[in-house]
Design an enzyme around this catalytic site. Structure first.
Site, PDB file in Angstrom:
ATOM      1  N   GLU A  82       0.807  -1.231   0.000  1.00 53.86           N
ATOM      2  CA  GLU A  82       0.000   0.000   0.000  1.00 53.86           C
ATOM      3  C   GLU A  82       0.838   1.277   0.000  1.00 53.86           C
ATOM      4  OE1 GLU A  82      -3.908  -1.492   2.424  1.00 53.86           O
ATOM      5  OE2 GLU A  82      -2.164  -1.012   3.634  1.00 53.86           O
TER       6      GLU A  82
HETATM    7  C1  TNX Z   1      -4.333  -4.013   4.847  1.00 53.09           C
HETATM    8  S1  TNX Z   1      -2.797  -6.178   3.973  1.00 53.09           S
HETATM    9  C2  TNX Z   1      -3.050  -3.795   5.304  1.00 53.09           C
HETATM   10  C3  TNX Z   1      -2.837  -3.435   6.703  1.00 53.09           C
HETATM   11  C4  TNX Z   1      -4.129  -3.358   7.462  1.00 53.09           C
HETATM   12  C5  TNX Z   1      -5.037  -4.496   7.051  1.00 53.09           C
HETATM   13  C6  TNX Z   1      -6.298  -4.581   7.824  1.00 53.09           C
HETATM   14  C7  TNX Z   1      -1.662  -5.248   4.082  1.00 53.09           C
HETATM   15  C8  TNX Z   1      -0.409  -5.775   3.581  1.00 53.09           C
HETATM   16  N1  TNX Z   1      -1.907  -4.032   4.601  1.00 53.09           N
HETATM   17  O1  TNX Z   1      -2.142  -2.215   6.769  1.00 53.09           O
HETATM   18  O2  TNX Z   1      -3.852  -3.428   8.817  1.00 53.09           O
HETATM   19  O3  TNX Z   1      -5.337  -4.328   5.695  1.00 53.09           O
HETATM   20  O4  TNX Z   1      -7.033  -5.715   7.496  1.00 53.09           O
END
Ligand code: TNX
Length: 533
Positions: A345
């Site tokens: 992300e």
């Molecule tokens: C996505 S999955 C994220 C996390 C959050 C999570 C909550 C991922 C690699 N990053 O930053 O905590 O969703 O479900």
């Protein structure tokens, strides 16, 4: 740790002090023909092969000894742990003897001599009237065998009180070998900190299901949870008062804490994988050290749950000094082979910058002797084939991942709509999130890690991992409620053969775990899909 662990410890110690006064044998223990209450197949994860022999029931008694391969401290260590597990409930002395033979009834833990298929992690377990023999090529395999033995004994074995029970083990042979080498769980210490005792309690719980890796998500926008000497304010400020979701910090692991967790996990045959998430998810570091921002202005700390707004400064050499310091110190305190560099992300980083950054960080990881591991986005940077991708997507296609798999990179499967333990079970679950899916127990169980993503088949899959993000989770009770009973489902997907996959069988075996969890004081979710005993 919570009361249950202290009590277990005290009883184990008290029992150890009594080796000369053998407790009177319960009447039933003298009758080895008593039918066991369990079968060889009543185990999670389902064993590869079971051959029952109804004439071979073994009953643990006051004279039983634990015999380990002479000359192997590793086997002796597994024997000691088994004794610690079995003494509180039975009250038997169960001395651990590194000898070639004994005339007494025994549980033997032997290195070598197992079925050729057991490999580095599997084991062979034989139960006859005379005793139990676990054979393996490694201490990991012996430990896995003792976790099976524990489940073959009546549930009362989990209680530190000396309840009367017939400690019968069903006769026959198990040959058991994992489908995947990697079976992981993840805790997020950044959003809400979890203490050393909470991490240890989780290690105890997951090691029963043959999980062999624990990934610690140590840093994120809301908090920095690992001591780094060359950047000391990361923890005192970035992990200090007011950090974490809703500002409930402080909390961080000192180096001594981290090493204690590593050692505790290693003793339960679990390898710790530390994660420093970058180049996004870095607000805690950037609000602590202004120089880590391109404009040299520190943003305010964040206690909300938004994602994708932070980025390290990709063109600034200081960024790489920071990253190198962190990786060097982390590598020094981590005996395991992997360092997880996050990489998810990074919406505030351009695609070109992202590739530049990830490629440089991958080189730093290998410079310090570790193997790089990251969320699946790092495959956009075409890393060398020894880098591992953790797939967290919800879809069944991902071109970068399939290309990487074709080049030879290995993948750990954590699809968010199947394996994320922080997703709610259904609309009414009081904890957790629901952005990826509601995940009932059956949803967590009904998928195949080698058929999840097109182009990422059996040979490309290193294993599975069940991440537990902690935006909504604070206590060990919260953790347990989300992990149980779904964590055992993911553990079975990682260990058991694809051919053994069967929801009806799984739900029955899962229901039979409940008495153990009650005695262990596990706050599990009583899913209506499972016939709980
Ligand atoms: C996505 S999955 C994220 C996390 C959050 C999570 C909550 C991922 C690699 N990053 O930053 O905590 O969703 O479900």
């Amino acid at each position: 740790m919570r009361r249950r662990h202290t009590v277990t410890r005290l009883l184990a110690t008290a029992t150890l002090a009594l080796p000369l006064t053998l407790p009177a044998a319960p009447a039933a223990a003298a009758t080895p023909t008593t039918a066991p209450t369990r079968q060889l197949t009543d185990v999670i994860p389902a064993p590869t092969e079971t051959h029952p022999d109804p004439r071979g029931t073994f009953t643990l008694g006051p004279l039983t000894v634990i015999r380990t391969s002479p000359g192997s401290t590793a086997a002796r260590q597994v024997g000691r742990q088994l004794a610690d597990t079995l003494r509180p409930a039975t009250g038997y002395p169960l001395p651990v003897l590194p000898v070639r033979s004994t005339p007494l009834p025994e549980i033997a833990l032997l290195l070598g001599g197992a079925d050729a298929r057991v490999g580095q992690q599997g084991y062979q377990l034989d139960v006859t009237r005379r005793g139990v023999t676990i054979r393996a090529n490694t201490a990991d395999g012996l430990f896995a065998g003792t976790q099976t033995l524990r489940q073959l004994l009546p549930a009362q074995i989990e209680a530190p009180t000396r309840q009367r029970a017939t400690w019968a083990v069903p006769g026959g042979r198990i040959v058991d070998v994992p489908r995947f080498a990697y079976r992981g769980a993840m805790l997020d210490l950044a959003r809400h900190f979890h203490t050393v005792d909470e991490i240890k309690a989780y290690v105890d719980l997951i090691s029963q299901y043959k999980i062999n890796y624990l990934h610690l998500h140590l840093t994120d926008d809301q908090g920095w949870r690992i001591q780094i000497d060359s950047w000391p304010r990361l923890t005192t400020v970035g992990g200090g008062p007011g950090t974490g979701v809703d500002g409930v910090g402080p909390g961080y692991l000192t180096k001594a804490d981290y090493k204690a967790v590593v050692a505790y996990a290693a003793a339960r045959h679990i390898t710790i994988i530390p994660e420093i998430d970058m180049p996004g998810h870095t607000n805690a570091a950037q609000s602590t050290y202004a120089e880590l921002n391109c404009d040299k202005v520190a943003p305010p700390p964040r206690t909300d749950t938004a994602v994708g707004y932070s980025s390290l400064c990709i063109d600034d050499e200081l960024t790489y000094r920071f990253v190198e310091d962190v990786i060097r110190e982390l590598a020094e305190m981590t005996p395991g082979p992997y360092l997880h560099i996050g990489g998810d992300e990074a919406h505030a980083t351009t695609d070109e910058d992202y590739r530049t950054f990830v490629q440089r960080v991958l080189q730093l990881v290998s410079k310090y002797g570790k193997r790089a591991y990251g969320w699946n986005e790092i495959m956009q940077a075409d890393p060398p084939t020894d880098a591992i991708a953790q797939y967290w997507g919800t879809g069944t296609t991902n071109a970068d991942l399939a290309e990487a798999a074709a080049r030879g990179n290995k993948v750990v499967m954590s699809p968010a709509n199947k394996a994320y333990l922080d997703m709610k079970y259904d609309r009414s679950t009081p904890l957790g999130l629901s952005w990826a899916a509601y995940i009932e127990v059956r949803d967590a169980y009904e998928w195949d890690p080698a058929q999840r993503v097109t182009g990422v088949g059996e040979n490309a899959v290193l294993g599975v991992e069940a991440p537990l993000w902690s935006e909504t989770l604070r206590t060990l009770d919260d953790i347990e409620f989300m992990a149980f009973p779904r964590l055992p489902a993911i553990a079975e997907l990682g260990w058991s053969t694809a051919a053994s996959h069967d929801w009806e069988s799984f739900r029955t075996r899962l229901g039979a775990q409940a008495p153990r969890w009650r005695l262990q004081d596990v706050n599990f979710y009583p899913s209506p899909q499972v016939p709980w005993i």
